[in-house]
Design a protein around this motif. Sequence first.
Motif, PDB file in Angstrom:
ATOM      1  N   PRO A 256     -25.455  -1.987 -23.184  1.00  0.00           N
ATOM      2  CA  PRO A 256     -24.544  -1.519 -24.230  1.00  0.00           C
ATOM      3  C   PRO A 256     -24.972  -0.142 -24.731  1.00  0.00           C
ATOM      4  O   PRO A 256     -26.159   0.175 -24.741  1.00  0.00           O
ATOM      5  CB  PRO A 256     -24.689  -2.572 -25.331  1.00  0.00           C
ATOM      6  CG  PRO A 256     -25.280  -3.771 -24.655  1.00  0.00           C
ATOM      7  CD  PRO A 256     -26.127  -3.248 -23.540  1.00  0.00           C
ATOM      8  N   ASP A 257     -24.005   0.648 -25.135  1.00  0.00           N
ATOM      9  CA  ASP A 257     -24.284   1.958 -25.713  1.00  0.00           C
ATOM     10  C   ASP A 257     -24.273   1.805 -27.226  1.00  0.00           C
ATOM     11  O   ASP A 257     -23.212   1.638 -27.832  1.00  0.00           O
ATOM     12  CB  ASP A 257     -23.222   2.962 -25.260  1.00  0.00           C
ATOM     13  CG  ASP A 257     -23.540   4.379 -25.688  1.00  0.00           C
ATOM     14  OD1 ASP A 257     -24.456   4.550 -26.523  1.00  0.00           O
ATOM     15  OD2 ASP A 257     -22.876   5.313 -25.199  1.00  0.00           O
ATOM     16  N   GLY A 394     -17.420  -2.133 -25.817  1.00  0.00           N
ATOM     17  CA  GLY A 394     -18.332  -2.076 -26.949  1.00  0.00           C
ATOM     18  C   GLY A 394     -18.173  -3.252 -27.874  1.00  0.00           C
ATOM     19  O   GLY A 394     -18.336  -3.137 -29.094  1.00  0.00           O
ATOM     20  N   LEU A 395     -17.837  -4.419 -27.312  1.00  0.00           N
ATOM     21  CA  LEU A 395     -17.631  -5.645 -28.078  1.00  0.00           C
ATOM     22  C   LEU A 395     -18.562  -6.733 -27.575  1.00  0.00           C
ATOM     23  O   LEU A 395     -18.948  -6.737 -26.410  1.00  0.00           O
ATOM     24  CB  LEU A 395     -16.179  -6.126 -27.928  1.00  0.00           C
ATOM     25  CG  LEU A 395     -15.086  -5.224 -28.484  1.00  0.00           C
ATOM     26  CD1 LEU A 395     -13.714  -5.738 -28.051  1.00  0.00           C
ATOM     27  CD2 LEU A 395     -15.162  -5.143 -29.996  1.00  0.00           C
ATOM     28  N   MET A 397     -19.555 -10.242 -25.956  1.00  0.00           N
ATOM     29  CA  MET A 397     -18.843 -11.022 -24.952  1.00  0.00           C
ATOM     30  C   MET A 397     -18.045 -12.159 -25.592  1.00  0.00           C
ATOM     31  O   MET A 397     -16.952 -12.514 -25.122  1.00  0.00           O
ATOM     32  CB  MET A 397     -19.815 -11.576 -23.909  1.00  0.00           C
ATOM     33  CG  MET A 397     -19.141 -12.342 -22.772  1.00  0.00           C
ATOM     34  SD  MET A 397     -17.958 -11.349 -21.815  1.00  0.00           S
ATOM     35  CE  MET A 397     -19.074 -10.435 -20.751  1.00  0.00           C
ATOM     36  N   SER A 398     -18.562 -12.723 -26.684  1.00  0.00           N
ATOM     37  CA  SER A 398     -17.831 -13.801 -27.357  1.00  0.00           C
ATOM     38  C   SER A 398     -16.480 -13.307 -27.864  1.00  0.00           C
ATOM     39  O   SER A 398     -15.480 -14.041 -27.829  1.00  0.00           O
ATOM     40  CB  SER A 398     -18.656 -14.362 -28.514  1.00  0.00           C
ATOM     41  OG  SER A 398     -18.985 -13.338 -29.446  1.00  0.00           O
ATOM     42  N   ALA A 399     -16.433 -12.064 -28.348  1.00  0.00           N
ATOM     43  CA  ALA A 399     -15.166 -11.505 -28.821  1.00  0.00           C
ATOM     44  C   ALA A 399     -14.208 -11.275 -27.659  1.00  0.00           C
ATOM     45  O   ALA A 399     -12.990 -11.450 -27.803  1.00  0.00           O
ATOM     46  CB  ALA A 399     -15.411 -10.207 -29.577  1.00  0.00           C
ATOM     47  N   VAL A 400     -14.743 -10.881 -26.510  1.00  0.00           N
ATOM     48  CA  VAL A 400     -13.908 -10.661 -25.330  1.00  0.00           C
ATOM     49  C   VAL A 400     -13.316 -11.980 -24.853  1.00  0.00           C
ATOM     50  O   VAL A 400     -12.103 -12.120 -24.678  1.00  0.00           O
ATOM     51  CB  VAL A 400     -14.725  -9.993 -24.199  1.00  0.00           C
ATOM     52  CG1 VAL A 400     -13.893  -9.879 -22.931  1.00  0.00           C
ATOM     53  CG2 VAL A 400     -15.227  -8.630 -24.631  1.00  0.00           C
TER      54      VAL A 400
END
Length: 472
Positions: A256-257, A394-395, A397-400
């Motif tokens: 992640p950035d 930039g989220l 993985m649970s949100a995806v």
Amino acid sequence: MNIMSLLNRLVPGNTGLAADSFISGLGIMFGFIKRVFGMGGEEAAPIKGGSSSPDVQVISAPVVAVRKASPVVLLRDEIIDARTRIAGYRFSARRPDSEQVADASATLEILTANNVAAFAARRLALIPLSQDDWTQHDYTPLIGPMTTFLLALPDGTKVSDDWNAVAAAIHGAGARIALAAGDIVTHRQTILEHADYLLLDFSALSLSSLEVLLRSLRQEKPGLELIADKVRRWPEHRYCVSHGIAYCLGSFTTEPDEEQQAKEIGQSQLVLIEMLNQLRKDAELADIAQIAKRDPGVIVKVMAMANSPMVGLAQPVTSIDQAIMVLGREQLYRWLSIGMFRAGAASPRDEVLLELALARGRFLELLGQEKHSKLECDEFFLLGLLSLLDSLLGLPMSAVVGKLNLLPALSEALLNSSGPLARYLMLSIAVEKGRVQNVARLADELGYSLEAIESASVEAIGWAEEAVNLTK
């Protein structure tokens, strides 16, 4: 090859994923984007003599069982350029039963089998070797326009005439030379004389020391290209680029950035999502053209697709309606799917993530073709693609996953590394990251040979490069 047949190679199928948001629109498109690695004896029969001779038993020498060497796994470390694209790979080879690099013969064999010379016509191929490796083996079959040998410098302070002769021979054969900056104190003159590239260990240098070194090198050899190794974070990559370092190696590519903000949905992306959804619902092409007309950027993109020389039209199309009719449903869906990554305010690193995600997905799909149905292969492909969507957006993985209507097995693998698909995803990551022992263990558990793993990996990497370049 015309564009239609090329695209048909790129994307053979569909995931059947429902969508109700930006991320689900991305999920749908993934299904449509689609296209390192190998006795006993018989006892001797008695020889019968003539009528006057007794039978003679000939005793053969004992047969010594020879342990066959384990297959070699080819490792590829991405080399990222200043434009945040995959510029090439650092190649090395290992055997799963050893932490050591494979011997020169085995490494040379697998590199030749993978046609590295052809790869080096398109991208940088960085290949470590020693003075003895070069003198004892023929490396010329690996040489292409961008083949670069990372030549080990002598341990002592003196560079022999033989080492200088090897360096001259490498250049004479048409290859380039990279040397390690760790030897800059004892071998500075040799580096300045022979190196086309200098490999810097970013983790071993303070920023102040690095900047002093960079300034002196620019004065002493302005044409020397620099490669930073062991770069672990995207801000470090940006630092290197800002200080004139041409290439970076390290684990940062899929990390992640921390300086990236979650992306907002742009107008073009909204239009593309709706077009993709309507295509999946088999809406009329005329209706889809009306959706495209809501955004001038989408109109320009679709018409450019249809007027591409690769399509081979005798006359250029002059309207969005014509362009959509010419492309048809499958080709339009595939073009728009990849284009989704480039719509709106894209981050420079999106191209790297897109290519890596495509390679993961295609690798898993190819493995699945041997043992699973087409629908299951589609899910394998989607699994690989989605595995990097959190980094892309930039989220978490649970949100995806929370926005996607995924099968439980896909959600379990992406969120918890559990379930029946988890080992497949772990295998694709192990191959990408060069975790050789994990590759061997997971391949064995899933019933694949290392030769099959390598074959799928090579094809997937080439396919992903082709797919990304298709819509640039």
